[in-house]
Design an enzyme around this catalytic site. Structure first.
Site, PDB file in Angstrom:
ATOM      1  N   ALA A  76       0.846  -1.195   0.000  1.00 48.15           N
ATOM      2  CA  ALA A  76       0.000   0.000   0.000  1.00 48.15           C
ATOM      3  C   ALA A  76       0.879   1.241   0.000  1.00 48.15           C
ATOM      4  CB  ALA A  76      -0.914  -0.011   1.223  1.00 48.15           C
ATOM      5  N   GLY A 121       1.768   5.351  -1.815  1.00 49.97           N
ATOM      6  CA  GLY A 121       1.137   6.657  -1.853  1.00 49.97           C
ATOM      7  C   GLY A 121       0.198   6.849  -3.018  1.00 49.97           C
ATOM      8  N   GLU A 153       8.953  -2.200   4.626  1.00 51.06           N
ATOM      9  CA  GLU A 153       8.878  -1.970   3.186  1.00 51.06           C
ATOM     10  C   GLU A 153      10.126  -2.423   2.432  1.00 51.06           C
ATOM     11  OE1 GLU A 153       7.887   1.764   0.153  1.00 51.06           O
ATOM     12  OE2 GLU A 153       7.830   2.034   2.332  1.00 51.06           O
ATOM     13  N   THR A 185       6.001   6.480  -5.833  1.00 48.04           N
ATOM     14  CA  THR A 185       5.628   7.885  -5.740  1.00 48.04           C
ATOM     15  C   THR A 185       6.880   8.738  -5.589  1.00 48.04           C
ATOM     16  OG1 THR A 185       3.565   7.209  -4.678  1.00 48.04           O
ATOM     17  CG2 THR A 185       4.166   9.529  -4.523  1.00 48.04           C
ATOM     18  N   GLY A 223       5.287  10.401  -8.366  1.00 46.36           N
ATOM     19  CA  GLY A 223       4.458  11.521  -7.933  1.00 46.36           C
ATOM     20  C   GLY A 223       4.877  12.818  -8.601  1.00 46.36           C
ATOM     21  N   LEU A 261       6.380  12.956 -11.535  1.00 42.37           N
ATOM     22  CA  LEU A 261       6.008  12.807 -12.944  1.00 42.37           C
ATOM     23  C   LEU A 261       4.569  13.256 -13.176  1.00 42.37           C
ATOM     24  CD1 LEU A 261       7.250  11.457 -15.627  1.00 42.37           C
ATOM     25  CD2 LEU A 261       5.697   9.583 -15.093  1.00 42.37           C
TER      26      LEU A 261
END
Length: 267
Positions: free
Chosen positions: A10, A12, A74, A103, A126, A128
């Site tokens: 999960a 951003g 992560e 992101t 993000g 981009l």
């Protein structure tokens, strides 16, 4: 759908899922805007399946939907997932950098199976889409990638050869001297702006990655993440610039799901 176990990454922007069903592993992804509908659907259809979560919103998913789930760090899950996919692709590296372009961008060192984060940047997918929307008005990822495919970054970027013209430059003239440095008015096309932005992001990520590779004496750089997997212009530029700087760029199949499959494999 009656999966034996489920891994969810999960982040951003996206929810990525890997699940095992009847001995086969399947993959799905959802926009973060679909979080409630997709997770409620999962609760109803796979109520008894063990679930492992990873990514920035893992704690939120655990509290809101899957109280009995486990959370996997992560970078650990990405490392496990990358190793799994590399083995499937017949690749083997004892020591490498793992560049996860989501992101933002995380730069991790995998040495002998042990993974640690060594650097990172807020420049990523993000950027981009956020800056891309400001520059082109396009908010759809696939449509933006199509714009970049049709554009030429050198129509917006000031190149080394532009500065030295009409004489030869002492270094490669095709290198970027200034991103967006040619834009003097509004006559640069959306396609060229998209290509220029993609180029700037690729250059930034490669420079950070190769600097880390020199510091940690690594020759192989593995790029993963949804931003690169579904973006051929970015992938091409990452490969070009990484090779130009003397490192080996590697792209693995299903690399966008490294976190999800790594979480699932932890169960």
């Amino acid at each position: 759908m009656k999966p034996a176990k489920i891994g969810i990454d999960a982040g951003g922007s996206l929810l990525k899922m890997a699940f095992e069903e009847q001995g086969q592993i399947h993959y799905k992804s959802y926009s973060i805007d679909e979080l409630y509908s997709s997770m409620n659907w999962l609760k109803m259809t796979a109520a008894d399946a063990p679930i492992a979560l990873t990514g920035g919103k893992a704690e939120y998913l655990k509290n809101e939907f899957f109280q009995n789930s486990r959370i996997v760090p992560e970078f650990e899950s990405s490392g496990m997932g990358a190793s799994y996919f590399m083995k499937k692709d017949g690749l083997s590296y004892e020591k490498f950098l793992l560049i996860s372009i989501g992101t933002g961008t995380s730069i991790c060192l995998n040495s002998g199976g042990r993974i640690s984060r060594v650097s990172g940047s807020g420049i990523g997918g993000g950027t981009l889409m956020g800056l891309g929307r400001l520059l082109t008005g396009e908010k759809d990822f696939s449509a933006f990638v199509s714009l970049a495919c049709s554009g030429k970054a050198e129509n917006a970027d000031l190149m080394v050869k532009d500065i030295y013209a009409p004489f030869n430059s002492p270094i490669d003239g095709s290198l970027t001297a200034s991103n967006f440095g040619k834009i003097k008015d509004d006559h640069v096309s959306k396609e060229d702006k998209a290509a220029s932005l993609t180029n700037m992001i690729a250059e930034t990520i490669v420079l950070l990655s190769t600097q880390a590779s020199v510091q940690h004496q690594v020759g192989d750089i593995i790029y993963i993440g949804s931003t690169v997997q579904y973006n051929e212009p970015l992938k091409h530029l990452l490969k070009k610039y990484t090779s130009m700087l003397g490192k080996n760029p590697v792209f693995i199949q299903n690399g966008a799901y490294c976190g999800a499959i790594g979480a699932m494999l932890s169960l």
